[in-house]
Scaffold this motif. Sequence first.
Motif, short mmCIF file in Angstrom:
data_model
loop_
_atom_site.label_atom_id
_atom_site.label_comp_id
_atom_site.label_asym_id
_atom_site.label_seq_id
_atom_site.Cartn_x
_atom_site.Cartn_y
_atom_site.Cartn_z
N ARG A 223 0.84 -1.35 -0.05
CA ARG A 223 0.02 -0.03 0.02
C ARG A 223 0.70 1.11 -0.27
N GLU A 224 1.81 1.17 0.75
CA GLU A 224 2.56 2.62 0.86
C GLU A 224 3.53 2.68 -0.54
N ILE A 225 3.85 1.63 -0.96
CA ILE A 225 4.62 2.07 -2.27
C ILE A 225 3.70 2.45 -3.29
N ILE A 226 2.68 1.87 -3.51
CA ILE A 226 1.68 2.11 -4.48
C ILE A 226 1.26 3.50 -4.33
N THR A 227 0.74 3.93 -3.04
CA THR A 227 0.34 5.40 -2.75
C THR A 227 1.54 6.45 -2.99
N ALA A 228 2.44 6.10 -2.64
CA ALA A 228 3.79 7.18 -2.73
C ALA A 228 4.39 7.24 -4.14
N VAL A 229 4.20 6.08 -4.88
CA VAL A 229 4.77 6.16 -6.39
C VAL A 229 3.47 6.85 -7.38
N ALA A 230 2.42 6.66 -6.89
CA ALA A 230 1.30 7.22 -7.92
C ALA A 230 1.20 8.50 -7.62
N GLU A 231 1.04 9.03 -6.30
CA GLU A 231 1.15 10.44 -6.14
C GLU A 231 2.30 11.38 -6.44
N GLU A 232 3.61 10.76 -6.30
CA GLU A 232 4.76 11.52 -6.97
C GLU A 232 4.72 11.68 -8.47
N LYS A 233 3.93 10.44 -9.07
CA LYS A 233 4.35 10.59 -10.56
C LYS A 233 3.22 11.51 -11.04
N ALA A 234 1.91 11.59 -10.47
CA ALA A 234 0.80 12.42 -10.64
C ALA A 234 1.35 13.94 -10.46
N ARG A 235 2.06 14.03 -9.32
CA ARG A 235 2.49 15.53 -9.02
C ARG A 235 3.50 16.06 -10.13
N ALA A 236 4.61 14.95 -10.70
CA ALA A 236 5.23 15.29 -11.54
C ALA A 236 4.74 15.71 -13.11
N ALA A 237 3.54 15.16 -13.12
CA ALA A 237 2.81 15.33 -14.43
C ALA A 237 1.71 16.35 -14.17
N ALA A 238 1.66 17.06 -13.05
CA ALA A 238 0.76 18.05 -12.87
C ALA A 238 -0.82 17.45 -12.91
N ARG A 239 -1.00 16.45 -12.60
CA ARG A 239 -2.40 15.67 -12.71
C ARG A 239 -2.91 15.15 -11.23
N GLN A 240 -2.64 15.70 -10.16
CA GLN A 240 -3.21 15.33 -9.14
C GLN A 240 -4.69 15.10 -9.08
N GLU A 241 -5.23 16.09 -9.67
CA GLU A 241 -6.74 16.03 -9.82
C GLU A 241 -7.41 14.66 -10.41
N ASP A 242 -6.44 14.29 -11.35
CA ASP A 242 -6.81 13.10 -12.30
C ASP A 242 -6.69 11.77 -11.69
N LEU A 243 -5.97 11.44 -10.53
CA LEU A 243 -5.71 10.40 -10.03
C LEU A 243 -6.81 9.97 -8.99
N GLY A 244 -7.12 8.67 -8.96
CA GLY A 244 -7.95 8.09 -7.99
C GLY A 244 -7.36 6.81 -7.58
N LEU A 245 -7.14 6.49 -6.28
CA LEU A 245 -6.58 5.62 -5.61
C LEU A 245 -7.80 4.86 -4.71
N GLU A 246 -7.52 3.68 -4.83
CA GLU A 246 -8.45 2.61 -3.67
C GLU A 246 -7.44 1.26 -3.74
N VAL A 247 -6.66 1.52 -2.50
CA VAL A 247 -5.61 0.69 -2.17
C VAL A 247 -5.83 -0.11 -0.69
N GLN A 248 -5.74 -1.38 -0.91
CA GLN A 248 -5.78 -2.24 0.31
C GLN A 248 -4.37 -2.56 0.58
N GLU A 249 -4.15 -2.97 1.92
CA GLU A 249 -2.70 -3.44 2.11
C GLU A 249 -2.57 -5.04 1.96
N ALA A 250 -1.35 -5.42 1.54
CA ALA A 250 -0.97 -6.66 1.17
C ALA A 250 0.45 -6.99 1.15
N CYS A 251 0.75 -8.31 1.31
CA CYS A 251 2.24 -8.48 1.50
C CYS A 251 2.70 -9.66 0.24
N VAL A 252 3.37 -9.08 -0.67
CA VAL A 252 3.83 -9.98 -2.02
C VAL A 252 5.22 -10.58 -1.87
#
Length: 367
Positions: A223-252
């Motif tokens: 969860r932390e990896i997905i959230t941090a990466v997605a938000e950083e990528k959206a911020r770099a592309a100036a598309r924070q408003e376009d991003l939608g996250l629905e992430v549950q925790e798991a251990c892979v």
Amino acid sequence: MKRILVIDDDSAVMALTTRALRSRGFQTLTAHNGVVGLEMAKTQLPDLIICDIQMPQLNGFETLAALRHDAATAAIPFIFLTGMADRDQVRQGMGLGADDYLTKPFTAQELIGAVNIRLEKQNALRRRSEEKLQDLRGNIGMALPHELLTPLNGILGLASLLMDEGSLFQPQEIRDFAQNIQVSALRLHRLIENFIIYSELELARTDPVKVERLRTSERSLTREIITAVAEEKARAAARQEDLGLEVQEACVAMAGGYFKKIVEELADNALKFSQPGTPVRIGAGVSKRQFTLSIRDAGRGMTAQQIADVGAHMQFERRFYEQQGIGLGLIIAKGLADVHGGDLVIESTPGKQTTVHLSLPLAVPTD
């Protein structure tokens, strides 16, 4: 001269087996029980092992299981000897990783035939691995210089400009130059990182020991990896408003660095190949005892041929990398999923949308 280790507590069978092997030019090593045979396999590293199933102290199944759990002996071809044509025993042995079995009594011709087939298959695997390694070296050697020059030229050009005429620029202009240098440096870093991971994947595909180690030795929370990466990528592309996250925790069952790389490449593609103002949706959770991640965008999409090319792509081709606009990153993401026992599936409608589905095994719980 090929060395063959024979493990059998029956001295008569041992004598007949070693005599037949020596008469065909093989060097033999012998052990009268599984404990001694296991130690000899680890120290002598024979080219092939022939082992009885019914033995005291350590039976054939236990011996094989121990060999397959040791990286040094895991890939040694293994032939079982059994006094009974018991399908359950054969199935159990094959499930543990045996390559073949012989039912006693067997003829010298049957023994030598089985040995030669296993050794030839092992030699073929080694030849294919070496050919793959040579191809990999050639492909990377041709592509790497060209791909690295573009961001490197940007860094060198701006650095030279600042060195030669730095006093003529305003502070804001200098900061802009520094930002451009950083962008080029990050692109260069990503290219090098992708080539390194790609090389590791190509080498691991042909080595069962490396594949097993990748699948069992590391784990990461998602969860932390997905959230941090997605938000950083959206911020770099100036598309924070376009991003939608629905992430549950798991251990892979995957190292955190590799999992982060997959998310980076998939999120980057979704944002890069869709227009600002269109949604990018990322969902993750556990389904049917597997971790699942889906990333959907409303971008330009991919054709069926482009998707097939990613699925079948085994070696890096700069033509594909440059013309298709998909990049090595998506190929790496699929390769990482495959080698870890997972899957990556792309569903797309050209000109409308693309959804990438990732599935990975969950890590085995620890006590």
